[in-house]
Scaffold this motif. Structure first.
Motif, short mmCIF file in Angstrom:
data_model
loop_
_atom_site.label_atom_id
_atom_site.label_comp_id
_atom_site.label_asym_id
_atom_site.label_seq_id
_atom_site.Cartn_x
_atom_site.Cartn_y
_atom_site.Cartn_z
N LYS A 168 0.85 -1.19 0.00
CA LYS A 168 0.00 0.00 0.00
C LYS A 168 0.88 1.24 0.00
CE LYS A 168 -3.77 2.28 2.51
NZ LYS A 168 -4.61 2.28 3.72
N ASP A 169 0.68 2.06 -1.00
CA ASP A 169 1.49 3.28 -1.16
C ASP A 169 2.98 2.95 -1.13
OD1 ASP A 169 -0.78 4.98 -1.27
OD2 ASP A 169 -0.96 4.83 0.92
N GLY A 170 3.33 1.81 -1.74
CA GLY A 170 4.73 1.42 -1.85
C GLY A 170 5.32 0.77 -0.62
N MET A 171 4.52 0.56 0.43
CA MET A 171 5.03 -0.02 1.68
C MET A 171 4.32 -1.33 1.98
SD MET A 171 5.16 3.38 4.08
CE MET A 171 5.78 2.44 5.48
N ASN B 12 -1.20 0.64 8.28
CA ASN B 12 -1.54 0.89 6.87
C ASN B 12 -2.21 -0.32 6.23
OD1 ASN B 12 0.67 -0.84 6.72
ND2 ASN B 12 1.55 0.19 4.95
N THR B 13 -2.97 -1.06 7.01
CA THR B 13 -3.66 -2.22 6.46
C THR B 13 -4.75 -1.77 5.48
OG1 THR B 13 -5.17 -2.25 8.34
CG2 THR B 13 -3.24 -3.68 8.46
N TYR C 64 -1.18 -0.79 -4.07
CA TYR C 64 -2.46 -0.06 -4.04
C TYR C 64 -2.23 1.33 -3.49
CZ TYR C 64 -6.97 1.58 -2.32
OH TYR C 64 -8.09 2.34 -2.06
N SER C 65 -2.80 2.32 -4.19
CA SER C 65 -2.93 3.66 -3.62
C SER C 65 -4.32 4.14 -3.99
CB SER C 65 -1.87 4.61 -4.15
OG SER C 65 -2.14 4.99 -5.48
#
Length: 607
Positions: free
Chosen positions: A355-358, A366-367, A398-399
């Protein structure tokens, strides 16, 4: 199909191996459960799915059996589980369009120490905990339009019976023994780890948590005995593990030397008791993996390994995350070899989501919650984004910003707006009625050939599990349709009257035929959206349900057919800014901008 065969283990397995299709076909045709045909000193050897000859004397094709992992119920479903299942559902829907009998299996893995611990933390019994979380999976699958055929829970009685029979078969083959074992154990993976594969501070490379020293007196499976057979299997059938770079990983694991692994636990009560030792319970892989077979057993049948195997095995495709590749591509085939059961045809290990590169994690806050995504955006948007934007087999990111841009551009604009403006023009100028057959309308145009080539391309990608590329090919039909509309400008031609008006009416038929084809070709990915398109074209729900891939052939729409009244089939997604009650950021919501769309369609119709 089952029989006792007087062969060495290696020769028996050669016959059962899907690599040797000609031998297996010959073998299948001759064996019809004649139990005493041959003998094998160390237990029965089970062949694969037995098809019955019909009255015409021809044999129906074997079913396409597709499985997701059985998801562990220590916690509610997450986006990784949803991703696997969405992909599996798209593959199953495509295979059904081809006319195949599909058995799509999913379910929940409900035994083990993490389950018992999670239940205790929640103040419930393990059984109650499993009921709640298993139902949560079923609810999410319904919300995501997952059309599974079998949902197996490893706490079901039929599963326990088949697990015990499988265990006993492997035991009778001399491949289970009891021994002490001491090593570094990852609680999250529920397996012992080699020190050489651990990170700093003896951390698991997957869960990034320290492994703990553990010593147990357990039963072990003789995996090392099957090293040569596994090497030969992968060498002779390189498509067994996909994508190809995952095959390289598996071959590396095998060549580095296979170690026997523990298949029981003495310290875990929540599990299936070992048949010959009630003080131990069967460990996860000798339990959960058997769910792929026990799911095939009908509830009305007396559960047995033979009956289950004869009801559809071997699986055509195991779809899994790459973190459990070793268990499905090394442990599971060896276990099946030991029990004399045919191997699955293919194991596909897909990548992880970020998610957002992480990397996602509760500790990072950030689940990505699948229930929230479906609630905010709808199932079609969620299904489309992850299948179109993540190259199947690789990791994907995913972003929210990218999600909204992609879905709006592809589903709302390219597909939805093309349908809406075409139907609006048809309503205004042709009373929503097609003036000619689509086959006649397309004569002398290159558009039909372009669409047919794209359909052929999409089919090839679906068959190769290249789901992103399949979406791209179908989307290109929409892009081609929009270009055709802009080039021919039927709204202008209608104003000219005469031959120009007649040509414009044919152009609308051409575009709507392309939309009909899109509705079938994209239905594995976005079933609800495609039904709404089909409905706009004047078809019933039953007709949509009976559609086949062969219906993507040009020429389905006929002159005189009346289209439905135009209305948006997919509303644009808008990200609301500001805050709602409590100061929390407002969720992104899908908004059908009816007034704007109506004005836009009217402006185009009058242009």
């Amino acid at each position: 199909m089952a029989a006792r065969i007087n062969y060495s283990i290696q020769n028996s397995l050669w016959l059962l191996n899907p690599l040797h299709s000609k031998a297996t076909t010959h073998f299948r045709n001759r064996l019809k459960f004649r139990q005493n045909l041959f003998s094998l000193s160390k237990g029965a050897v089970f062949c694969s799915y037995a098809t019955n000859t019909d009255k015409s004397g021809t044999e129906p094709a074997d079913p396409f059996v597709l499985t997701t992992p059985l998801y562990y119920v220590n916690a509610p479903p997450h986006m990784g589980s949803a991703y696997t299942t969405i992909a599996a559902d798209a593959i199953a829907r495509f295979q059904r369009l081809l006319g195949k009998k599909v058995i799509f299996i999913t379910g929940t893995d409900e035994h083990g120490e993490k389950i018992a611990a999670a239940a205790a933390d929640g103040g419930s019994s393990p059984g109650e905990h499993c009921d709640v979380v298993s139902q949560a999976y079923k609810t999410l699958w319904k919300d995501l339009d997952i059309a599974y055929d079998k949902f197996i829970r490893t706490t079901e009685q039929k599963h326990e019976a088949i697990v015990k029979e499988f265990y006993s078969s492997v035991l009778a083959n001399g491949d289970i023994y009891k021994a002490d074992y001491e090593g570094l154990y990852c609680v999250n993976c529920e397996e012992y780890k080699d020190e050489k594969e651990l990170l700093e501070n003896q951390c698991c490379p997957i869960h990034l948590k320290p492994c703990v020293a553990r010593k147990e007196d357990n039963y072990f499976f003789a995996l090392s005995k099957y090293q040569k057979l596994l090497e030969d299997t992968l060498t002779e059938n390189p498509d067994f593990v996909q994508p190809s770079f995952r095959l390289n990983e598996v071959q590396g694991w095998i060549k580095s030397g296979l170690r026997d692994f523990s298949i029981s636990r003495a310290s875990v009560d929540w599990g299936i008791p070992v048949p010959n030792d009630n003080k131990q319970t069967i460990y996860v892989w000798f339990d959960a993996l058997l769910g792929y077979i026990s799911a095939l057993s009908e509830d009305r049948d007396q559960p047995s390994l033979r009956t289950a195997v004869s009801s559809g095995w071997p699986a055509s495709l195991h779809l899994i995350g790459k973190d459990i590749l070793r268990f499905h591509a090394v442990y599971w085939p060896a276990m099946l070899m030991s029990a004399g059961i045919g191997l699955p045809k293919k194991v596909f290990g897909h990548g992880f989501l970020t998610k957002d590169g992480m990397k996602m994690g509760k500790s990072l806050g950030n689940t990505l919650e699948p229930n929230e995504l479906v609630h905010n955006f709808g199932s079609d948007a969620v299904r489309y984004f992850f299948l179109k934007e993540v190259e199947f087999g690789n990791d994907g990111d995913y972003s929210e910003d990218r999600f909204i841009k992609i879905v709006n551009a592809h589903l709302a604009n390219t597909i939805g707006n093309l349908l809406n403006r075409t139907l609006a023009l048809l309503k205004k100028n042709c009373q929503s009625t097609l003036v000619v057959d689509s086959a006649v309308a397309a004569e002398g145009t290159a558009f039909k050939d372009t669409v047919e080539k794209l359909v052929e391309t999409a089919q090839g990608h679906y068959e190769n599990l290249s789901l992103s590329s399949a979406c791209e090919a179908v989307l290109e039909i929409g892009n081609t349709g929009n270009s055709y509309m802009d080039e021919h400008a039927p709204w202008s031609c209608f104003k000219q009257g005469g031959a120009a008006s007649e040509a414009a009416a044919k152009d609308l038929v051409i575009i709507l035929e392309a939309m009909r084809i899109i509705a079938i070709a994209l239905s594995p990915v976005t079933p609800n959206l495609c039904w709404r398109i089909y409905e706009q074209l004047g078809y019933s729900n039953e007709q949509f349900g009976n559609a086949a891939w062969s219906d993507t052939k040009w020429g389905g729409l006929k002159g005189g057919q009346v289209m439905a009244q135009p209305k948006p089939v997919f509303g644009r997604i808008e990200l609301k800014t500001g805050t709602e009650d409590g100061g929390e950021p407002a969720a992104a919501k899908q908004v059908a901008k009816k007034k704007e769309k109506k004005a836009k369609a009217q402006a185009m119709a009058e242009a």
